[in-house]
Enzyme design. Sequence first.
Site, short mmCIF file in Angstrom:
data_model
loop_
_atom_site.label_atom_id
_atom_site.label_comp_id
_atom_site.label_asym_id
_atom_site.label_seq_id
_atom_site.Cartn_x
_atom_site.Cartn_y
_atom_site.Cartn_z
N GLU A 268 0.90 -1.26 -0.11
CA GLU A 268 -0.01 0.08 -0.04
C GLU A 268 0.81 1.46 0.07
OE1 GLU A 268 -3.05 1.05 -0.76
OE2 GLU A 268 -3.19 -1.03 -1.13
N HIS B 84 2.87 -9.80 -9.74
CA HIS B 84 4.36 -10.18 -9.86
C HIS B 84 5.10 -8.96 -8.82
CE1 HIS B 84 8.61 -10.85 -10.80
NE2 HIS B 84 8.67 -9.65 -11.13
N SER B 85 4.89 -7.78 -9.05
CA SER B 85 5.58 -6.91 -8.21
C SER B 85 4.47 -5.64 -8.40
CB SER B 85 6.87 -6.26 -8.73
OG SER B 85 6.52 -5.54 -10.17
#
Lengths: 426, 369
Positions: A103, A316-317
């Site tokens: 976040e 994934h990222s």
Amino acid sequence: MSVMNRSVSVLSKNIRNCFVRRHVKRSLSSEAGPLFPGAKTSWTESFDFTGKHSYAPIPVYRVMDRRGNIINPDEEPKLPDETILKMYKDMTLLNVMDKILYESQRQGRISFYMTNYGEEATQIGSAAALDLEDIVYGQYREAGVLMWRGFTLQQFVDQCYGNKDDRGQGKQMPIHYGSKELNFITISSPLSTQMPQAVGSAYALKGRNRVVICYFGDGAASEGDAHAALNFAATLDCPVLMFCRNNGYAISTPVEEQYGGDGVAARGPAYGMHTVRVDGNDVFAVYNATRRAKEYALRESKPVLIEAMTYRVGDHSTSDDSSAYRSPDEVKQWSTNDYPTDKLRFHMESRGLWDKEKEKEWQQQARKDVMAAFQAGEVKHKPHWSVMFDEVYKFVPPHLQKQKADMKEHMDKYKEHYPLDKFDGK
Amino acid sequence: MALTKVGRIAMKTLNDEIKVLNNVIVRRNNFVYTPDTKITVQGEKTKMNMFQSINSALDIALRTDDTALVFGEDVGFGGVFRCTLGLRDKYGKDRVFNTPLCEQGIAGFAIGVAAVGSTAIAEIQFADYIFPAFDQLVNEAAKYRYRSGGTFDCGKLTVRAPCGAVGHGALYHSQSPEAYFAHTPGLKVVIPRGPTKAKGLLLSCIRDPDPCLVLEPKILYRGAEEDVPVGDFQLPIGRADILAEGSDVTLIGWGAQVHVLKQVAQLAKEKYSVSCEVIDLVSILPWDMDTVCKSVKKTKRVLIAHEAPLTGGFGAEIVATIQEECFLHLEAPIARVTGFDTPFPHVFEPFYLPDKWRCLAAVAKLVNY
Ligand SMILES: Cc1ncc(C[n+]2csc(CCOP(=O)(O)OP(=O)(O)O)c2C)c(N)n1
């Protein structure tokens, strides 16, 4: 003798030897197997291709069923309650940390993040089976291994911020952790480079009662370095555990486009390595597999290939949006069924080790701890800009001293154009 | 279940608790992109950013050449920078496809495709990850023609790779490796400065009879937008562009750095009344000595700026040539403003880059020499 004559005589000697060898061979029993140096095997007179069809796929070793029940009591690792509790707490603390740091990237507070969702058991189960002296070479999605070893929330957060308390001095992107004390080699982004390095470390540490574990993804297993690593490990008898986290994807590329064989595990026997395929969502199975692999590696001074089957539940990222290449249903299936932390919690609940109340308390505690580290990490300054010149070499060479001095002169004149308020002043 | 619950609570707490903090990371653009006015290609134009213009070039290559193949890691779904978006659907997965994760494989495979006469357009996901392919590119692609006396070649090979700083890429998502490849006879290396240039150069590279490497400054994929010709066009390899004419100092750069230099030229004019000529080298190998030397003979002062480290950077090659060709014209030592001789650092990027202030300071030194 002329040169010409001499070579003619050598040639005829060679031809004579040839006949002698053929004669010897004929005298061997016709039952003898092939003598080729390249393979110790037998003859066959019926033609067939060997292929995927020739072997059954390697089965997945598990200990628990989906509800966390032990299937075969002989395989229960019989861990002390505190160990099981630590497993669960680290797995779920990892979730909380991932959520908050993910976040915070979304809010522009850190530049990048990678979550570990779905792979908690592969990380914690394997970490728990090793000792602190065993060396870890990670890929990047192994924060849980570090957490198990004692990397603090503050250390995670400080690295992600690249603040002055980051051991890596703000030089690398977030999640590129490393710790000398915890025998965790600093993460490097280029894939698979850690694999042959792990093998080399294992070779150098032979006979010292330590193993090296090397984590890598199903995608990373396709690199040339992966082949080099497995082949070196097997031929040079290195006590290394090559631990593949097969989570189904390399960014958007599904495993079907990554390999044509029976996963990564099937390569083990081809290299001459002991191999095990394990349910990566079953923390006890991963624990057992890693424990036994370590025992074997030490006893025999040989490598083991472990393939942990799991699923990358998160993107994934933070640079990825996985809805572009996989369905929400697929992801939902893995985050609701077979989720590693759920499986362990069911198990703990059935043993009376855990309940709703404890869960609630723990979640609050975990959140509070992560937030505290997060807030403390955010307000810390980044290191002084001149730190960028440090650690290129052990000692700063003259050409770099000059560049640093030039930059100092520049900074004195132009400081108002640089974000110095966020950096250390001295 | 644990995940979603933890997630929801954590997110709420986060939003509640950290609103008070505002130490937002330093994410600044080192330059402002202004649309290209230099390139004059006729025909219909439409607004595109650089990943879209590259996509358009690939689309044209696939359409006009049915031997053309486009491949690399994650290329199938559009690539991590979206350059191949939609192409698999349009041309089929036999022509636009994912490879296994292996750069040496991608390069070697691409050479093989090209060696039998098909057009290979390979993507390396980041220029930082081109090094496993170094052997294939440097020892194989570059030498295919020479070593066979022209019997075989892999001229139909083009390799694309995103390069350069992006604000937060750190060691392994920021590098500019052009100098390594400039040292390789047999390769051609180009670096576009924006969408139109990228499209025209890429089509030239794809159709060029020699193997080409296109290094694409990744900051421009989204950050640069302009009206790009929708049709088929090519822009020359080996020719530099003069982006701004000037009389006092020649500023030479390539890729995203030319936009920094354009700003430097403006600042130099405002602050010091110095007139700068801005040259985009465009092509690293072969490079346009004529345009550079002509400009230097006029201005007599030169600054070369690149993101890659100083030592052995391509700037050094230009310096050597200028001193050979323009020695008696020079009024000041040639200046180089570059990344430092360190790996590319994460949080220090604002200090590491050859930004406009470091370049401006160098211009001031040049004119006051
Ligand atoms: C040499 C190299 N090539 C490409 C990349 C870009 N990249 C980063 S992660 C990744 C996918 C890795 O997938 P996998 O090994 O399966 O691990 P996972 O992310 O699934 O955990 C790619 C292609 C890289 N970091 N290094």
